[in-house]
Enzyme design. Structure first.
Site, PDB file in Angstrom:
ATOM      1  CB  ALA A  24      -5.485  -3.654 -11.157  1.00  0.00           C
ATOM      2  CG  ASN A 102      -3.832   8.249  -6.504  1.00  0.00           C
ATOM      3  OD1 ASN A 102      -3.279   9.264  -6.932  1.00  0.00           O
ATOM      4  ND2 ASN A 102      -3.458   7.044  -6.846  1.00  0.00           N
ATOM      5  CG  HIS A 551      -4.294   3.183   1.125  1.00  0.00           C
ATOM      6  ND1 HIS A 551      -3.601   3.832   2.117  1.00  0.00           N
ATOM      7  CD2 HIS A 551      -4.182   3.972   0.018  1.00  0.00           C
ATOM      8  CE1 HIS A 551      -3.100   4.957   1.653  1.00  0.00           C
ATOM      9  NE2 HIS A 551      -3.431   5.082   0.385  1.00  0.00           N
TER      10      HIS A 551
END
Ligand SMILES: Cc1cc2nc3c(=O)[nH]c(=O)nc-3n(C[C@H](O)[C@H](O)[C@H](O)COP(=O)(O)OP(=O)(O)OC[C@H]3O[C@@H](n4cnc5c(N)ncnc54)[C@H](O)[C@@H]3O)c2cc1C
Length: 615
Positions: A24, A102, A551
């Site tokens: 983000a 990830n 998550h």
């Protein structure tokens, strides 16, 4: 302008300061720096040196977990209902954040789930708008395969809902195996169909997942490669790495709000205060560290802050609460030895051979992710109708108990509203409640490694909408200490029952035709657990192995303040005029997909909201 040292960084007048350079943070910073006349600074605690094979090589996903240079290596608090284990909670560290470590899977939630974000009081945060931003972030490269292959592996037929000119690459994995297709066939015998267009808002069924890999270089496409590297030379985008932000600095405004004017940070043991931010401070430290930073800055539940002698600046009891994550247990089986799996890499000389192939031709097992097959199922696939109804009734009762026993009064209405959605989705055949993810071989799991010469398949099984709510709070007033992460596993016993049922389903599934014809033996759980018929042994397996699917969301939830929210729909922290949170922590509840694509979308949307304010 590329990376700076502290002295240069703090002397540049900044319009926006972003804390955290993950999925983000880099997205919002890069987009804001598109504005001429605006200068954006970003501070990241980890390193900018991300060009290392264990990060870039798709076939090596997972190998940076627990490496302290790139993973914060957080552990949960001991979990009483999971044998008192502290459970590893990996989080990426470095320019790129968790997108450096990830597993690169890219899939989407359902339309109902994303529309529910709006229905909880967040105007404009719905499927249509988030789809627009998911597409904006992605560059999808269609595969060159026959119609027969596309059908067999449930590859998409509708390209209109996939972005084509965004910065994050999205491709199909190159290695698609018979075992994966057989798993899909087996699900079809149980009524779960292939769903090639599972990214279009109805995500139930079997699909080959996309992965965030650049097909031209066969390397990871991360927030670093997508949003930082192409913009690194912009003179108005400045970055400081190796600097840990420890506090937001505020000044009160005449209208009673707090205005964030800067931050304190520690780099190489030196504390620096940076002030003079002209517009916004944007927190993007992720679901565990954003609430930690809010609390260190005096924003949160006064009782929590008082324990650490922190003066309350804004009373916001939702900070750090409402933690939700997918919960999983691993299962591995041995399959027939003629099958193609990546277990070949464990045989003498094979890893080096495939590394050579990868470097020379960008081909082979290391050029692609080893976890391509996802099947997303409703409760109806796991239970008989009467069992399902009994579980749903128990879930409802236990959720009430959980509300009474574990929920802060200020968050009660939010949890009740989320529960209304969850209970409705449990009864809906089109809503995903569990994921069965196929890793094409024996996933490396501590304590269990493949025997050379044998072939395996792994089914990672996870529940998607846990009913429990956990928390992340300060463990200490030392700003550099890890936060206390408490996922609160199984505090709602309906979660335990569901994960146990999913395990039983999966053990039967391995032996169901046609997959059953490829099956040889249980490995994890071992035969004495898997085949004993001893319910207690299976329960113990769940307690001993439950873990996160990485998550986590919800700890700075975008919800109305009266529901215990932390940020409003413009992502501003309540009680402030210009402190925003832009990361996974703002998602108010867990959704049934892997989270990176929606986090990129959140940040893309946030950038447009902020740009519109300037205009
Ligand atoms: C092991 C693992 C596997 C995953 N697999 C998948 C997958 O296959 N598919 C998928 O869709 N999603 C996956 N995810 C999840 C996905 O990567 C995350 O949802 C996403 O990266 C979250 O973005 P974020 O910006 O909220 O946080 P992050 O990307 O974690 O970024 C936060 C950044 O902030 C920095 N930071 C934190 N605190 C401070 C501070 N005080 N000062 C300065 N910097 C700070 C951190 O170092 C980090 O770089 C996985 C995550 C992990 C950990």
């Amino acid at each position: 302008m590329p990376l700076l040292e502290t002295a240069e960084f703090i002397n540049i007048p900044l319009d926006y300061l972003v804390v955290g350079g993950g999925a983000a943070g880099l997205t919002v910073a890069a987009r804001l720096s598109e504005l001429p006349g605006v200068t954006v600074g970003l501070i990241e605690a980890g390193t900018h040196e991300t060009n290392v094979p264990q990060i870039t090589t798709p076939g090596m996903i997972g190998s940076m977990i627990a490496n302290p240079t790139y993973d914060w290596t957080f552990f949960s608090t001991p979990q009483p209902l999971a044998n008192n284990r502290p459970v590893l909670q990996p989080r990426g560290k470095g320019l790129g954040g968790s997108t450096l470590i990830n597993f690169t899977g890219v899939n989407r939630a359902s339309k109902e789930e994303l529309d529910a974000i709006e229905q909880l009081g967040n105007k404009g945060w719905n499927w249509d708008s988030l789809l627009h931003y998911m597409k904006k972030s992605e560059k999808t490269v269609p595969p060159d395969v026959s119609a027969e292959t596309a059908q067999k592996f449930a590859l998409t037929t509708d390209w209109s809902t996939h972005g084509s000119d965004g910065p994050v690459f999205k491709v199909y994995p190159k290695v698609l195996t018979e075992v994966q297709a057989t798993i899909f066939d087996t699900f079809e015998t149980l009524g779960v169909q292939r769903n090639p267009n599972a990214n279009n808002g109805v995500n139930i069924g079997s699909l080959t997942t996309f992965s965030s890999v650049d097909p031209h270089t066969a390397t990871r496409s991360s927030a670093y490669t997508a949003y930082y590297a192409p913009n690194a030379e912009r003179p108005n985008f400045v970055v400081l790495t190796g600097a840990h932000v420890t506090k937001v600095v505020f000044e009160p405004t005449a209208d009673g709000l707090q205005r964030a004017v800067g931050v304190e940070f520690v780099k190489d043991g030196t504390i620096t205060t940076l002030t003079g931010i002209r517009r916004d401070v944007i927190l993007a430290g992720g679901t565990f560290q954003t609430p930690q930073l809010l609390e260190l800055s005096g924003i949160g539940n006064p009782d929590v802050l008082a324990k650490h002698n922190i003066k309350t600046v804004i009373d916001l009891p939702g900070v750090g609460e409402n933690l939700q994550d997918h919960m999983y247990v691993p299962t591995v089986s041995e399959v027939q030895p003629h099958l193609e799996t990546i277990d070949i890499l464990w045989e003498e000389g094979q890893f080096a051979k495939y590394m050579g192939l990868y470097y020379a031709e960008k081909e082979g097992y290391l050029s692609t992710i080893p976890a391509p097959g996802f099947t997303l199922v409703p409760l109806h696939s796991l239970f008989t109708d009467s069992e399902r109804e009994a579980w749903q009734a128990r879930a409802k009762v236990e959720s009430q108990v959980f509300l009474e026993k574990h929920t802060h009064p200020a968050l009660r209405s939010a949890v009740e509203k989320q529960l209304d959605f969850q209970l409705k989705w449990f009864a809906d055949r089109n809503q995903v409640q569990a994921e069965v993810l196929n890793f094409i071989g024996h996933q490396p799991i501590p304590g269990s490694t493949p025997v050379p010469g044998k072939r395996y398949t792994t089914l990672i099984i996870a529940i998607m909408h846990p009913l429990t709510r956990g928390s992340v709070h300060l463990a200490s007033s030392d700003p550099l200490a890890a936060p206390a992460i408490d996922p609160n596993y199984f505090a709602n016993p309906a979660d335990f029952d569901l994960l146990l049922q999913l395990l039983k389903f999966t053990l039967k599934f391995y032996r169901t035709a046609p997959l059953g014809e490829l099956f040889k033996a249980n490995v994890l759980p071992p035969p004495e657990v898997a085949e004993s018929g001893d319910e207690e042994a299976l329960k113990e397996w769940v307690r001993q192995w439950v873990g996160p699917v990485y998550h986590p969301v919800g700890t700075a939830a975008m919800l109305p303040r009266e529901d215990g929210g932390v940020v409003d729909p413009s992502l501003k922290v309540y009680g402030t005029s210009n402190l925003r949170v832009v990361d996974a922590s703002i998602l108010p509840f867990e959704i049934s997909c892997h989270s990176q694509t929606v986090v990129y979308a959140v940040a893309e949307k946030a950038a447009d909201i902020i740009k519109a304010e300037i205009a």
